[in-house]
Every structure is written in C-alpha cells, then in structure tokens.
Design a protein around this motif. Structure first.
Motif, PDB file in Angstrom:
ATOM      1  N   ILE A  43     119.786 -56.125  15.912  1.00  0.00           N
ATOM      2  CA  ILE A  43     118.531 -55.383  15.718  1.00  0.00           C
ATOM      3  C   ILE A  43     118.745 -54.062  14.977  1.00  0.00           C
ATOM      4  O   ILE A  43     118.034 -53.774  13.996  1.00  0.00           O
ATOM      5  CB  ILE A  43     117.809 -55.174  17.069  1.00  0.00           C
ATOM      6  CG1 ILE A  43     117.271 -56.514  17.579  1.00  0.00           C
ATOM      7  CG2 ILE A  43     116.667 -54.172  16.935  1.00  0.00           C
ATOM      8  CD1 ILE A  43     116.608 -56.455  18.941  1.00  0.00           C
ATOM      9  N   PRO A  44     119.727 -53.210  15.366  1.00  0.00           N
ATOM     10  CA  PRO A  44     119.939 -51.978  14.577  1.00  0.00           C
ATOM     11  C   PRO A  44     120.341 -52.256  13.127  1.00  0.00           C
ATOM     12  O   PRO A  44     119.888 -51.562  12.210  1.00  0.00           O
ATOM     13  CB  PRO A  44     121.071 -51.263  15.336  1.00  0.00           C
ATOM     14  CG  PRO A  44     121.015 -51.807  16.715  1.00  0.00           C
ATOM     15  CD  PRO A  44     120.586 -53.231  16.560  1.00  0.00           C
ATOM     16  N   ARG A  92     114.527 -54.790   7.125  1.00  0.00           N
ATOM     17  CA  ARG A  92     114.012 -56.140   7.408  1.00  0.00           C
ATOM     18  C   ARG A  92     113.250 -56.105   8.736  1.00  0.00           C
ATOM     19  O   ARG A  92     113.703 -56.633   9.761  1.00  0.00           O
ATOM     20  CB  ARG A  92     115.174 -57.136   7.466  1.00  0.00           C
ATOM     21  CG  ARG A  92     115.947 -57.298   6.169  1.00  0.00           C
ATOM     22  CD  ARG A  92     115.251 -58.225   5.205  1.00  0.00           C
ATOM     23  NE  ARG A  92     115.244 -59.596   5.719  1.00  0.00           N
ATOM     24  CZ  ARG A  92     116.180 -60.494   5.426  1.00  0.00           C
ATOM     25  NH1 ARG A  92     117.177 -60.180   4.605  1.00  0.00           N
ATOM     26  NH2 ARG A  92     116.109 -61.714   5.906  1.00  0.00           N
ATOM     27  N   MET A  93     112.059 -55.469   8.732  1.00  0.00           N
ATOM     28  CA  MET A  93     111.337 -55.210   9.966  1.00  0.00           C
ATOM     29  C   MET A  93     110.794 -56.487  10.609  1.00  0.00           C
ATOM     30  O   MET A  93     110.740 -56.597  11.837  1.00  0.00           O
ATOM     31  CB  MET A  93     110.201 -54.212   9.728  1.00  0.00           C
ATOM     32  CG  MET A  93     110.641 -52.901   9.067  1.00  0.00           C
ATOM     33  SD  MET A  93     112.144 -52.179   9.776  1.00  0.00           S
ATOM     34  CE  MET A  93     111.697 -51.957  11.464  1.00  0.00           C
ATOM     35  N   LEU A 101     113.614 -60.750  16.381  1.00  0.00           N
ATOM     36  CA  LEU A 101     114.777 -60.658  17.270  1.00  0.00           C
ATOM     37  C   LEU A 101     114.414 -59.976  18.588  1.00  0.00           C
ATOM     38  O   LEU A 101     114.853 -60.401  19.660  1.00  0.00           O
ATOM     39  CB  LEU A 101     115.903 -59.892  16.569  1.00  0.00           C
ATOM     40  CG  LEU A 101     116.587 -60.611  15.405  1.00  0.00           C
ATOM     41  CD1 LEU A 101     117.446 -59.632  14.611  1.00  0.00           C
ATOM     42  CD2 LEU A 101     117.437 -61.766  15.916  1.00  0.00           C
ATOM     43  N   LEU A 102     113.611 -58.919  18.492  1.00  0.00           N
ATOM     44  CA  LEU A 102     113.209 -58.206  19.703  1.00  0.00           C
ATOM     45  C   LEU A 102     112.383 -59.110  20.618  1.00  0.00           C
ATOM     46  O   LEU A 102     112.599 -59.141  21.837  1.00  0.00           O
ATOM     47  CB  LEU A 102     112.412 -56.950  19.343  1.00  0.00           C
ATOM     48  CG  LEU A 102     111.977 -56.074  20.533  1.00  0.00           C
ATOM     49  CD1 LEU A 102     113.199 -55.450  21.205  1.00  0.00           C
ATOM     50  CD2 LEU A 102     111.012 -54.982  20.095  1.00  0.00           C
ATOM     51  N   HIS A 103     111.458 -59.858  20.029  1.00  0.00           N
ATOM     52  CA  HIS A 103     110.642 -60.765  20.838  1.00  0.00           C
ATOM     53  C   HIS A 103     111.497 -61.877  21.445  1.00  0.00           C
ATOM     54  O   HIS A 103     111.253 -62.304  22.581  1.00  0.00           O
ATOM     55  CB  HIS A 103     109.505 -61.351  19.993  1.00  0.00           C
ATOM     56  CG  HIS A 103     108.437 -60.351  19.645  1.00  0.00           C
ATOM     57  ND1 HIS A 103     107.840 -59.553  20.603  1.00  0.00           N
ATOM     58  CD2 HIS A 103     107.859 -60.007  18.459  1.00  0.00           C
ATOM     59  CE1 HIS A 103     106.947 -58.752  20.027  1.00  0.00           C
ATOM     60  NE2 HIS A 103     106.940 -59.015  18.722  1.00  0.00           N
ATOM     61  N   TYR A 157     114.866 -50.618  20.785  1.00  0.00           N
ATOM     62  CA  TYR A 157     113.620 -50.405  20.048  1.00  0.00           C
ATOM     63  C   TYR A 157     113.621 -49.139  19.186  1.00  0.00           C
ATOM     64  O   TYR A 157     112.823 -49.022  18.253  1.00  0.00           O
ATOM     65  CB  TYR A 157     112.401 -50.420  20.980  1.00  0.00           C
ATOM     66  CG  TYR A 157     112.347 -49.390  22.079  1.00  0.00           C
ATOM     67  CD1 TYR A 157     112.000 -48.066  21.824  1.00  0.00           C
ATOM     68  CD2 TYR A 157     112.578 -49.747  23.403  1.00  0.00           C
ATOM     69  CE1 TYR A 157     111.908 -47.139  22.840  1.00  0.00           C
ATOM     70  CE2 TYR A 157     112.487 -48.827  24.430  1.00  0.00           C
ATOM     71  CZ  TYR A 157     112.150 -47.524  24.149  1.00  0.00           C
ATOM     72  OH  TYR A 157     112.058 -46.591  25.162  1.00  0.00           O
ATOM     73  N   ALA A 158     114.539 -48.201  19.452  1.00  0.00           N
ATOM     74  CA  ALA A 158     114.592 -46.988  18.621  1.00  0.00           C
ATOM     75  C   ALA A 158     114.907 -47.293  17.151  1.00  0.00           C
ATOM     76  O   ALA A 158     114.286 -46.708  16.248  1.00  0.00           O
ATOM     77  CB  ALA A 158     115.602 -46.001  19.189  1.00  0.00           C
TER      78      ALA A 158
END
Length: 432
Positions: free
Chosen positions: A303-304, A311-312, A318-320, A334-335
C-alpha cells in the motif's frame, strides 16, 4: 553550569516516577560514554543501583566496550551479586568489539565467584561473532567445549551458530560435514539450518550446490519446514540477486504454484525498494488468483509503495482487500493513501477518506495529523489545517511547534486573524 547542577540535584533525589528513572539512565549512559573520569562522576550521583539499571546502561553503551567494562566493574562495587542479565549484555558488547580476553576474564570470574553459567543464546552469539571476525578455530573450540566447560548441550541452535561461522569464512565443505554430523547425532535440521547454508551458497554464486543440498536432504527424509524453492528465493534475495528471485517466482507462478507468504512478502519488499512497483502489483494479483493468502505484512509493503507512485485505485483495492481479510486499518496503512491523494491535489477526497478512517480504522496518531496539516498548509488550505490542529489537541495529541507557526502565519496572511489568535492561545495553554 547551573543547568548541570540542577540536573545533578534532580538525579540525587529518589527516582519515584518512570520519567525520573529513565532520565537517570540517560544521564548515566552519557557519563559512561563521554566522561573521562567516569567513576568519580558516577560516585556523585546518589542513585540506587540494581541489575535492571545496570543492564539498561550497558545496552545503551554497547558501542563503547572499554567504557562499558569500566562501568560494569564500578557497578559491581555497588551491588553484592551481579546477575546473568547484565553479565550477558557486557559479554555480547565485548565479543562485538573483539575484546575476547576481557570477555573470558568476566566469564571466569562470574563462574568462579557467583556460579553463573553461560546460557545457550549467549554461547551461540559468541560463536557467531568469532565467525564474523574470521576466528573459526576459536569458534570450533568453543563449540567443542560447550558440554563440559559450560554444561551447555550441543543443540540444533548451537550447531546453527557454528554453521553460520563456517559459512562466514566460506568453509562450505566443513559446513556440509557439520550438517551430516548433526544428523548422525539423531537431531533434525530446522529452517534456520537450511537458510544459513542456502543463503551462504547463493551469496557466493553457488546456486547449483544449494539445490543439490536441498535435494539430498529431501532424499534422506529431512524435508525443510518450507518448500525448497522458497528457501532458494530467500537465499537469492539475501544475496541481492533480485532478478534471479523474480525469475524463480515467475517460474513457480507459471506452474500454478505460489511461494509461502513470508517469502512472497520478502520478495515484494526487495522489488519495491528497487522501484519496480508495477511488477509487484501484477505479481500480487497473479499470486492471489492462484490461492495465495496475503497477511497484514503484504499490505504493509504494497500500500505505501503503490500510493507513492500515484496508483490510488490500486491502493484503495488493496486496502479494501485487507479489510475483507479482517484487518482493521491502522495509521501506517491509510496515511500513505491520504498523502498520495494530497499530492495529486485531491484534498476534498483525502479529507473525506481520512474522516472515514477515523471511524472504521484505528485512531490517527501524531505523525498522520502532522502530515495532513503540512500537506493542507502547502496547498494554502490553512483553515482545514487549523481545524485538524485543533482536533489533534482535543484527542490528547500535542502538535509540534512547527505546525503552530506554519498554521498561524498562514491564517494571518489570508486574513483569518480570529482563528490565528485561537491557535496561538492553544499553543500557549499547551506550553503551560
């Protein structure tokens, strides 16, 4: 001079709080590392000496071996019986700095006068340090003396320590013979045994030898706890052969086989550091499609890295996925997404997403608020920055002084004098 006197006066009082205790440790550490007349200065500090304090000072002074030894000898005059805790820490410090004569004097003294024995972990550490310093004869001698002199059983961990030393000095035939001896003694190699040998062979370009070793062990019934190709991938990564590791994983994926998640995470981390984030994204989707179950460390790597290159959409996917896997988002996940959105100018979306994470994820910490205030201020959105600064203080987090100055000056420049005055009042109240 006055400040030193006040500090000394503070330290000579009884340390009743945790802050006082660690302040005393910090001051004693500085004295040990920098004061030429250490013992004289330490005698002036009327601080109760116990094994925990001695251990913490020795650990903080590990880069100064001679001074650590002087402090240990001084502390022995203040306490009746030194424990194994501080003794082991000093022994490790002396071994790292190749002060072997002093190290053995301490060990002999502790054994003779205080009946302290050398634990297995410290014995393994000394053997490994001998190997790092190319003193393989001393490492072998200590290994052989372990059962009789130190009453320490030659366990798999002790064998691994000597194996590491042999590999450090590139004595691969001796290392191979040691593994055979380990098996003859009725013990089974563990993952560390395989990793040490495979990593050493890969680091020296001996890929074929590593493969043959794994095949031979498998034929003898000693299968490693993880698959052989995973060990080879980790060995290539350890040796810095990222392209070779990538090729091997590609081959595994083509055969509808995926590596262990720990190996996969190590590969992703190495490739992301080399800048090939797109390859990692494609590999992730391929591997998960073949049945790989990512863990939280997979998302902590990806994610970072994905957010950093903008690549938002992939970052959100990935977060979901991590949330669906049962992981509650925490600030370091999430930061980077918030920061990536701010870099692309999507501040309204970033603020909305941040508000959502405050509800669904772990509470934001000080670095997250500081980053958000800084990004908003750079874009000239000082009102939002001020609101987050106020919110930060309301949840018990203290902003850094730069944030106060940054936000206050920005608000004054855009005519928001009342809000700027409120921010100044908050700063004054926090300073007491």
């Amino acid at each position: 001079m006055l400040r030193s006197f006040l500090l000394l006066r503070h330290l000579t009082t009884t340390t009743t709080t945790k802050d006082d205790y660690f302040s005393a440790i910090h001051h004693m550490t500085n004295t040990v590392r920098r004061d030429h007349f250490m013992e004289r200065t330490l005698n002036k500090l009327r601080i109760p000496i116990d094994s925990d304090l001695v251990f913490r000072v020795l650990r903080a002074s590990s880069s100064s071996s001679t001074e650590s030894l002087r402090f240990f000898n001084w502390a022995r005059t203040r306490t009746r019986h030194p424990t194994s805790l501080e003794t082991e820490e000093l022994v490790k410090t002396l071994a790292r700095s190749k002060k072997y004569e002093s190290m053995w004097k301490i060990l002999d003294s502790m054994k003779t006068h205080h009946a302290l024995t050398l634990p297995e972990s410290t014995l393994c550490f000394i053997i490994q340090e001998y190997g790092k310093h190319a003193l393989i004869d001393q490492a072998v001698e200590l290994f052989n003396r372990a059962p009789n002199t130190f009453n320490c059983f030659q366990s798999v961990q002790v064998y691994n320590a000597l194996l590491f030393s042999l590999c450090e000095t590139k004595l691969f035939h001796g290392a191979y013979a040691l593994v055979r001896r380990l098996i003859r003694k009725g013990m089974a190699p563990n993952k560390m045994t395989y990793s040490i040998l495979v990593n050493a062979w890969c680091s020296n370009g001996k890929m074929k030898e590593a493969q043959l070793f794994l095949e031979e062990m498998s034929e003898k019934g000693f299968n490693p706890p993880v698959r052989g190709r995973d060990l080879l991938v980790e060995g290539l990564l350890h040796a810095g052969y990222i392209e070779g590791a990538k090729d091997m994983v590609r081959m595994m994926v083509k055969e509808n086989c995926v590596p262990e998640v720990s190996t996969f995470n190590a590969l992703l981390e190495a490739i992301c550091k080399s800048g090939e984030v797109e390859f990692c994204i494609a590999l992730y989707w391929e591997a998960t499609g073949l049945g790989l179950c990512p863990d939280i460390n997979t998302y902590k790597v990806l994610i970072p890295a994905v957010s950093k290159i903008g690549r938002m959409d992939d970052a959100f996917r990935l977060l979901h996925n991590s949330i669906e896997d049962g992981h509650r988002p925490f600030p370091s996940l999430y930061a980077p997404i918030v920061k990536g959105m701010c870099r692309k100018g999507q501040f309204d979306d970033a603020f909305c997403f941040f508000g959502e994470m405050k509800v669904k994820g772990h509470p934001p910490n000080r670095p997250v608020y500081t980053m958000l205030i800084t990004m908003a201020g750079r874009e000239g959105r000082f009102v939002e920055a001020a609101n987050y600064l106020i919110e930060m203080t309301e949840v018990g987090l203290v902003p850094i002084s730069r944030c106060f100055d940054f936000v206050t000056d920005g608000l004054k420049n855009c005519g928001k004098h009342d809000l700027a005055k409120r921010i100044e009042q908050i700063e004054v109240s926090l300073e007491g």
